[in-house]
Design a protein around this motif. Sequence first.
Motif, short mmCIF file in Angstrom:
data_model
loop_
_atom_site.label_atom_id
_atom_site.label_comp_id
_atom_site.label_asym_id
_atom_site.label_seq_id
_atom_site.Cartn_x
_atom_site.Cartn_y
_atom_site.Cartn_z
N GLY A 84 72.69 57.25 15.95
CA GLY A 84 73.88 56.70 16.58
C GLY A 84 74.71 55.90 15.60
N ARG A 85 74.76 56.35 14.34
CA ARG A 85 75.49 55.62 13.29
C ARG A 85 76.40 56.59 12.54
NH1 ARG A 85 74.93 50.18 13.63
NH2 ARG A 85 75.05 49.94 11.35
N LEU A 86 77.26 57.26 13.28
CA LEU A 86 78.12 58.28 12.69
C LEU A 86 79.05 57.68 11.63
CD1 LEU A 86 78.37 61.30 13.03
CD2 LEU A 86 80.14 60.93 14.75
N HIS A 87 79.31 56.39 11.75
CA HIS A 87 80.18 55.71 10.78
C HIS A 87 79.47 55.48 9.45
CE1 HIS A 87 77.92 52.87 13.21
NE2 HIS A 87 78.01 51.97 12.25
N GLU A 88 78.16 55.71 9.40
CA GLU A 88 77.41 55.53 8.16
C GLU A 88 77.06 56.86 7.50
OE1 GLU A 88 74.07 53.05 9.08
OE2 GLU A 88 75.31 51.25 9.35
N LEU A 89 77.77 57.89 7.85
CA LEU A 89 77.55 59.20 7.24
C LEU A 89 77.73 59.08 5.72
CD1 LEU A 89 77.03 62.20 7.86
CD2 LEU A 89 79.52 62.50 8.06
N ASP A 90 76.80 59.66 4.99
CA ASP A 90 76.80 59.55 3.53
C ASP A 90 78.13 60.02 2.94
OD1 ASP A 90 76.31 59.93 0.72
OD2 ASP A 90 74.16 59.98 1.14
N ALA A 91 78.65 59.23 1.99
CA ALA A 91 79.92 59.58 1.35
C ALA A 91 79.85 60.91 0.61
CB ALA A 91 80.35 58.48 0.40
N LYS A 92 78.62 61.32 0.22
CA LYS A 92 78.46 62.59 -0.50
C LYS A 92 78.43 63.79 0.44
CE LYS A 92 75.86 60.47 -4.31
NZ LYS A 92 74.57 60.45 -5.04
N SER A 93 78.39 63.52 1.74
CA SER A 93 78.33 64.61 2.72
C SER A 93 79.56 65.50 2.59
CB SER A 93 78.26 64.03 4.13
OG SER A 93 78.61 64.98 5.10
N THR A 94 79.33 66.80 2.52
CA THR A 94 80.46 67.73 2.44
C THR A 94 81.28 67.72 3.73
OG1 THR A 94 79.07 69.57 3.21
CG2 THR A 94 79.26 69.25 0.82
N VAL A 95 80.63 67.43 4.86
CA VAL A 95 81.34 67.34 6.14
C VAL A 95 82.29 66.16 6.12
CG1 VAL A 95 81.09 66.95 8.62
CG2 VAL A 95 79.51 68.49 7.44
N LYS A 96 81.79 64.99 5.69
CA LYS A 96 82.64 63.81 5.63
C LYS A 96 83.78 64.02 4.65
CE LYS A 96 82.61 58.84 4.72
NZ LYS A 96 81.77 57.63 4.55
N GLN A 97 83.49 64.57 3.50
CA GLN A 97 84.54 64.80 2.51
C GLN A 97 85.62 65.72 3.05
OE1 GLN A 97 82.50 66.24 -0.98
NE2 GLN A 97 81.55 64.25 -1.43
N ALA A 98 85.22 66.76 3.78
CA ALA A 98 86.20 67.68 4.36
C ALA A 98 87.07 66.98 5.40
CB ALA A 98 85.49 68.89 4.97
N LEU A 99 86.43 66.17 6.26
CA LEU A 99 87.18 65.51 7.33
C LEU A 99 88.11 64.44 6.78
CD1 LEU A 99 84.42 65.40 10.07
CD2 LEU A 99 86.59 66.63 10.18
N TRP A 100 87.71 63.76 5.72
CA TRP A 100 88.59 62.77 5.12
C TRP A 100 89.73 63.46 4.37
CZ3 TRP A 100 86.94 57.23 3.76
CH2 TRP A 100 86.13 56.71 4.78
N THR A 101 89.45 64.62 3.81
CA THR A 101 90.53 65.43 3.22
C THR A 101 91.51 65.86 4.30
OG1 THR A 101 89.09 66.24 1.45
CG2 THR A 101 91.06 67.54 1.94
N LEU A 102 90.96 66.24 5.46
CA LEU A 102 91.81 66.63 6.59
C LEU A 102 92.69 65.46 7.02
CD1 LEU A 102 92.65 68.56 8.85
CD2 LEU A 102 90.64 67.81 10.15
N ALA A 103 92.14 64.25 7.02
CA ALA A 103 92.94 63.06 7.37
C ALA A 103 94.12 62.92 6.43
CB ALA A 103 92.07 61.81 7.34
N GLY A 104 93.89 63.19 5.15
CA GLY A 104 94.99 63.15 4.20
C GLY A 104 96.01 64.25 4.46
N GLU A 105 95.52 65.43 4.80
CA GLU A 105 96.41 66.55 5.11
C GLU A 105 97.32 66.22 6.30
OE1 GLU A 105 96.00 71.11 6.86
OE2 GLU A 105 94.32 70.26 5.74
N LEU A 106 96.78 65.48 7.26
CA LEU A 106 97.54 65.13 8.46
C LEU A 106 98.42 63.90 8.27
CD1 LEU A 106 94.69 65.65 11.09
CD2 LEU A 106 96.59 67.21 10.60
N GLY A 107 98.35 63.28 7.09
CA GLY A 107 99.17 62.10 6.80
C GLY A 107 98.67 60.83 7.44
N LEU A 108 97.36 60.75 7.71
CA LEU A 108 96.80 59.58 8.38
C LEU A 108 96.33 58.50 7.42
CD1 LEU A 108 94.66 61.29 11.19
CD2 LEU A 108 97.06 60.57 11.23
N VAL A 109 96.30 58.79 6.14
CA VAL A 109 95.79 57.81 5.17
C VAL A 109 96.90 57.39 4.22
CG1 VAL A 109 93.45 58.73 5.30
CG2 VAL A 109 95.00 59.57 3.54
N ASN A 110 96.82 56.14 3.79
CA ASN A 110 97.74 55.65 2.78
C ASN A 110 97.33 56.19 1.42
OD1 ASN A 110 99.37 54.06 4.47
ND2 ASN A 110 97.92 52.35 4.38
#
Length: 410
Positions: free
Chosen positions: A363-389
């Motif tokens: 129950g700690r989805l916010h602690e997903l490892d930074a090296k996770s390919t899933v997390k990296q893809a979703l954070w890349t997606l956030a950039g694609e959507l213009g959600l990150v500075n």
Amino acid sequence: MPTRILPAVGDADAVRSITTLLSQLPDAEPVAPVTDSTQLIDTLAHLAAESVDELPEVVVVHERIGPVPALELIREVALRFPAVGVILVTSDASPGLFQAAMDYGARGLVALPLSYEELAVRVQAVAQWSAGVRRHLGGALEVFTGVGGTVVTVSGAKGGVGTTLVAVQLALAAQASGRSTALLDMDLQTGDLASYLDVQFRRSVADLATISDISPRVLADAVFRHDSGLALLLAPGEGERGEEVTDRAARQIVGALRSRYEVVVVDCGAQLSGAGAAVVEMADTALLVTTPDVVAVRGAKRAVRMWDRLQIRKAEETTVVVNRHTRGTEIQPPLIQKITGTALTATAVPAAYKELQGAVDAGRLHELDAKSTVKQALWTLAGELGLVNAPAPDRRAGRASFRKRKEGGG
């Protein structure tokens, strides 16, 4: 100084009659009318982004404006552009509607058929009110008036496609980049963001459903501040309470969040309620999550067609996210795009459940490892959507490079 008046009228005949009368008013400066609710908000947001002084003093909203109902539209304008006075033009001049219009934030009501004298008196009074508000707020006006936050909804083609995972990681990426971010659980019967983020809570979105005026203090009391910095507004622990959240309440709640946070991510789940439909309709970006299998893609196609039939969202205004993607699967993203007729994100989320299992089970989805390919893809997606500075340049590295060139005589 002339009073700038922006008519928001969807009916062609009404546009002509209203603009003709407005042009005859003393010291009036009518601007080009807008024909639907989306165009009105976009126009005001564009003007506010240039300068608060560019906003019109008065907006005239016709009762048949759409797709957002007139009263809901007035509420959104009042929340996001509080120094703009709104007048409702309506064939129903009953005391009940007058009170409702005032409750939603209108500054006046004019009955149809239009009377020059009544319209002139009302416009003058509202213009004076708007000028008074601007004088009172002075330089602080820009703090309270703005284009509003970006709203992104995340819906599932069916259950189990990873809707909550996508919503959580997009919100975390936005928050980590320095943007104030709220995460709203609109999966009202079965939403379980609290379990995925390891929180215990007392207040939920249902507690705001019956409140007609959501002040910053009321909103703050309902929001749970997570360790990650996210502001969480959670689904009720008792699923039956989800029925308390009407489409009207949902619009008001999202409007309140949008006025306080730069990014609002909404987990709508896979079963779209009336409240969820209202939020998808008003979103800046509507994501539909699917996995690359026949059942999920068929579900995505059904959802897109339903949204179109119900005039919630056109197919081309919906963006599909492919989760659990592998190169070996027969159904690839371009085929999904062709089947659904939607837009498609450039980023696909890889199939890597082993990376997720520990964080999900704990129950700690916010602690997903930074090296996770899933997390990296979703954070890349956030950039694609213009959600990150965009990251700030490393000035220390720049200074070090300058010193090195100077010492080397370069």
